[in-house]
Design a protein around this motif. Structure first.
Motif, PDB file in Angstrom:
ATOM      1  N   PRO A  78       0.821  -1.213   0.000  1.00 34.41           N
ATOM      2  CA  PRO A  78       0.000   0.000   0.000  1.00 34.41           C
ATOM      3  C   PRO A  78       0.859   1.269   0.000  1.00 34.41           C
ATOM      4  CG  PRO A  78       0.048  -1.002   2.181  1.00 34.41           C
ATOM      5  CD  PRO A  78       0.771  -1.948   1.268  1.00 34.41           C
ATOM      6  N   LEU A  79       0.273   2.357  -0.498  1.00 33.75           N
ATOM      7  CA  LEU A  79       1.026   3.609  -0.585  1.00 33.75           C
ATOM      8  C   LEU A  79       1.232   4.232   0.797  1.00 33.75           C
ATOM      9  CD1 LEU A  79      -0.485   5.230  -3.817  1.00 33.75           C
ATOM     10  CD2 LEU A  79       1.525   3.757  -3.589  1.00 33.75           C
ATOM     11  N   TYR A  80       0.395   3.831   1.765  1.00 38.88           N
ATOM     12  CA  TYR A  80       0.709   4.177   3.157  1.00 38.88           C
ATOM     13  C   TYR A  80       0.354   3.016   4.071  1.00 38.88           C
ATOM     14  CZ  TYR A  80       0.860   5.573   7.886  1.00 38.88           C
ATOM     15  OH  TYR A  80       1.187   5.557   9.215  1.00 38.88           O
ATOM     16  N   ALA A  81       1.259   2.684   4.949  1.00 35.33           N
ATOM     17  CA  ALA A  81       0.976   1.761   6.059  1.00 35.33           C
ATOM     18  C   ALA A  81       2.119   1.876   7.047  1.00 35.33           C
ATOM     19  CB  ALA A  81       0.851   0.316   5.562  1.00 35.33           C
ATOM     20  N   ARG A  82       1.816   1.752   8.303  1.00 35.78           N
ATOM     21  CA  ARG A  82       2.785   1.622   9.399  1.00 35.78           C
ATOM     22  C   ARG A  82       4.017   2.529   9.283  1.00 35.78           C
ATOM     23  NH1 ARG A  82       3.207  -4.594  10.932  1.00 35.78           N
ATOM     24  NH2 ARG A  82       3.897  -4.856   8.798  1.00 35.78           N
ATOM     25  N   GLY A  83       3.723   3.822   9.121  1.00 34.85           N
ATOM     26  CA  GLY A  83       4.798   4.815   9.189  1.00 34.85           C
ATOM     27  C   GLY A  83       5.558   5.040   7.897  1.00 34.85           C
ATOM     28  N   LEU A  84       5.244   4.295   6.832  1.00 38.58           N
ATOM     29  CA  LEU A  84       5.986   4.461   5.570  1.00 38.58           C
ATOM     30  C   LEU A  84       5.044   4.837   4.417  1.00 38.58           C
ATOM     31  CD1 LEU A  84       8.835   4.236   4.230  1.00 38.58           C
ATOM     32  CD2 LEU A  84       8.150   1.945   3.499  1.00 38.58           C
ATOM     33  N   VAL A  85       5.336   5.984   3.795  1.00 44.12           N
ATOM     34  CA  VAL A  85       4.557   6.511   2.667  1.00 44.12           C
ATOM     35  C   VAL A  85       5.370   6.290   1.389  1.00 44.12           C
ATOM     36  CG1 VAL A  85       3.521   8.620   1.711  1.00 44.12           C
ATOM     37  CG2 VAL A  85       3.707   8.355   4.196  1.00 44.12           C
ATOM     38  N   LEU A  86       4.729   5.811   0.322  1.00 41.96           N
ATOM     39  CA  LEU A  86       5.431   5.662  -0.964  1.00 41.96           C
ATOM     40  C   LEU A  86       4.936   6.739  -1.931  1.00 41.96           C
ATOM     41  CD1 LEU A  86       5.065   1.795  -1.622  1.00 41.96           C
ATOM     42  CD2 LEU A  86       6.633   2.971  -0.054  1.00 41.96           C
ATOM     43  N   VAL A  87       5.883   7.434  -2.588  1.00 44.19           N
ATOM     44  CA  VAL A  87       5.497   8.411  -3.613  1.00 44.19           C
ATOM     45  C   VAL A  87       6.312   8.167  -4.882  1.00 44.19           C
ATOM     46  CG1 VAL A  87       4.731  10.272  -2.052  1.00 44.19           C
ATOM     47  CG2 VAL A  87       7.142  10.103  -2.654  1.00 44.19           C
TER      48      VAL A  87
END
Ligand SMILES: Cc1cc2nc3c(=O)[nH]c(=O)nc-3n(C[C@H](O)[C@H](O)[C@H](O)COP(=O)(O)OP(=O)(O)OC[C@H]3O[C@@H](n4cnc5c(N)ncnc54)[C@H](O)[C@@H]3O)c2cc1C
Length: 419
Positions: A287-296
């Motif tokens: 996922p693009l956000y989960a558990r403190g990590l964002v992907l862009v």
């Protein structure tokens, strides 16, 4: 906040976060200015992001404007101006990535972000109990160091080291492109009218004289840049992640030979050696956000399967992620903050999920050379159809209202299950 990587995605998220008053540290493994394999082409969608950022793009600073696409295929040549829309500007730009990324990074610093170059992030720091990302480990010129923050944004491009380290692996059923580009200097003024005003897109790659030689796999582009330069490249896309046996540099070299007479260059005019990379498409990680990590950006696989465009989506995801992060950090840690952060993947899915799903179907179709041949031969001579195709392929349509073409594409994108 820690942002890993200062490409278009990382610099954009950092600038918007800093503007929102969020304390932002950007860690970048290289030092600017640095080269990047790219066509350097910015469609109106990317220009819109520059405007959101407040980054000026004067021609005196090396930006070059273009009017649209000039498409070559099936013996046809067609000019497709960027559409006039309420939601987007009606021009595109080119700027070498060496300069674009440098300008974006400086813009983030001016907004208040702290940029540290020559720092290679080696992995995430995880909270033992929750598995949540609480920082990163990095190799710095002074040795190994740890950096901690309530959230980490992975903007580390196609290598997606951080996402991989937390198990967000490449989805093999998503399209992946491969492309190689070179930069050439035009030694003679252009011979054809308006040659520098369009981004050229070639649907056929000829080995030998155009229309007479052998057809090679893939597509090509010629994007004029300021100062008498052109960015020339070839690429291809497959509907699933797979290793390719194509030698892209050889393909480019052969194509430069066949393109030479149209542009008046030879391979001797190459001023910047070929560089290649993969293009991760259609949300190929999540996922693009989960558990403190964002992907862009490329770290979340956001290149368009339709046209290989990635800069606009990298910047758009950076802008939307920054909004969700600023809202999240304004709340205490816990359910409220997590709910605000989850609006980022939800909004991205709503805005692009259906469109990327259509793109996956598109790639499956054009993988068949016969389908591509029929589309090129019979589609290109039909101006109205091509206007529709241009809007679809470049993702430039009104999401609400607009003309019948905008409404058709918006309906299709809404009907398609979100990628
Ligand atoms: C040949 C080619 C042509 C293309 N042409 C176009 C085009 O014309 N138009 C377009 O819109 N898109 C194009 N694309 C796609 C576009 O280049 C990407 O989608 C875009 O660069 C994505 O931006 P990003 O910020 O996500 O990643 P990147 O631009 O890759 O930036 C990632 C940054 O992270 C840094 N980094 C990586 N790992 C680490 C680490 N471990 N620690 C610290 N820093 C790290 C890197 O040094 C880099 O600065 C092209 C791609 C290729 C390969």
């Amino acid at each position: 906040m820690i942002v890993v990587g200062a490409g278009p995605a990382g610099a954009t998220v950092a600038a918007h976060l800093a503007n929102a008053g969020v304390d932002t540290l950007v860690l970048e493994k290289s030092a600017f200015p640095r080269a990047k394999a790219c066509g350097d082409g910015l469609t109106p969608r990317a220009v819109r992001e520059l405007i959101y950022l407040g980054l000026p793009f004067a021609e005196a600073d090396g930006w070059m404007r273009n009017r649209g696409l000039r498409v070559f295929g099936g013996g046809h040549e067609l000019e497709l101006p960027w559409p006039a829309l309420a939601s987007f500007p009606d021009f595109g730009l080119t700027l070498p990535r060496e300069e674009l990324d440098f300008k974006l990074a400086r813009h983030a610093v001016r907004a208040g972000a702290q940029l540290v170059e020559n720092v290679t992030v080696t992995g995430p720091l995880l909270d033992d109990a929750s598995g949540r990302v609480i920082g990163v480990a990095a190799a710095t010129p002074e040795g190994l160091r740890e950096f901690r923050a309530p959230l980490v944004v992975a903007a580390d491009g196609v290598s997606a080291r951080l996402a991989t380290a937390v198990g967000r692996l490449k989805k093999t059923n998503r399209p992946v492109g491969v492309a190689v580009r070179a930069r050439l200097r035009l030694r003679r003024p252009p011979t054809r009218p308006g040659q520098l005003e369009w981004m050229e897109s070639h649907l056929e790659l000829w080995d030998g004289p155009r229309q007479e030689g052998k057809l090679m796999p893939g597509y090509g582009w010629v994007f004029p840049e300021a100062g008498g330069l052109v960015n020339v490249g070839v690429g291809s896309v497959a509907s699933r992640a797979q290793s390719s046996k194509v030698n892209y540099r050889r393909l480019l070299s052969k194509w430069l030979d066949s393109l030479g007479p149209l542009w008046g260059f030879t391979e001797e005019d190459v001023v910047d050696q070929p560089r290649s990379a993969a293009l991760p498409m259609a949300f190929n990680r999540g996922p693009l956000y989960a558990r403190g990590l964002v992907l862009v950006g490329d770290a979340g696989g956001m290149v368009s399967p339709f046209d290989g465009e990635g800069i606009a989506y990298a910047m758009q995801s950076g802008r939307i992620a920054a909004g969700a992060i600023a809202q999240g950090l304004a709340r205490p840690p816990g359910a409220g903050r997590e709910a605000a952060l989850r609006t980022y993947p939800e909004l991205m899915k709503e805005l692009l999920g259906g469109y990327f799903s259509l793109g996956r179907v598109f790639v499956k179709l054009i993988e068949h050379p016969s389908v591509m041949r029929v589309c090129t031969r019979y589609g290109l001579p039909r101006p109205t159809l091509m206007k529709l195709v241009m809007k679809l392929l470049s993702d430039l349509y009104e999401p609400r209202g607009g003309d019948w073409m905008d409404r058709t594409i918006a309906t299709l994108a809404r009907m398609a299950p979100a990628a």
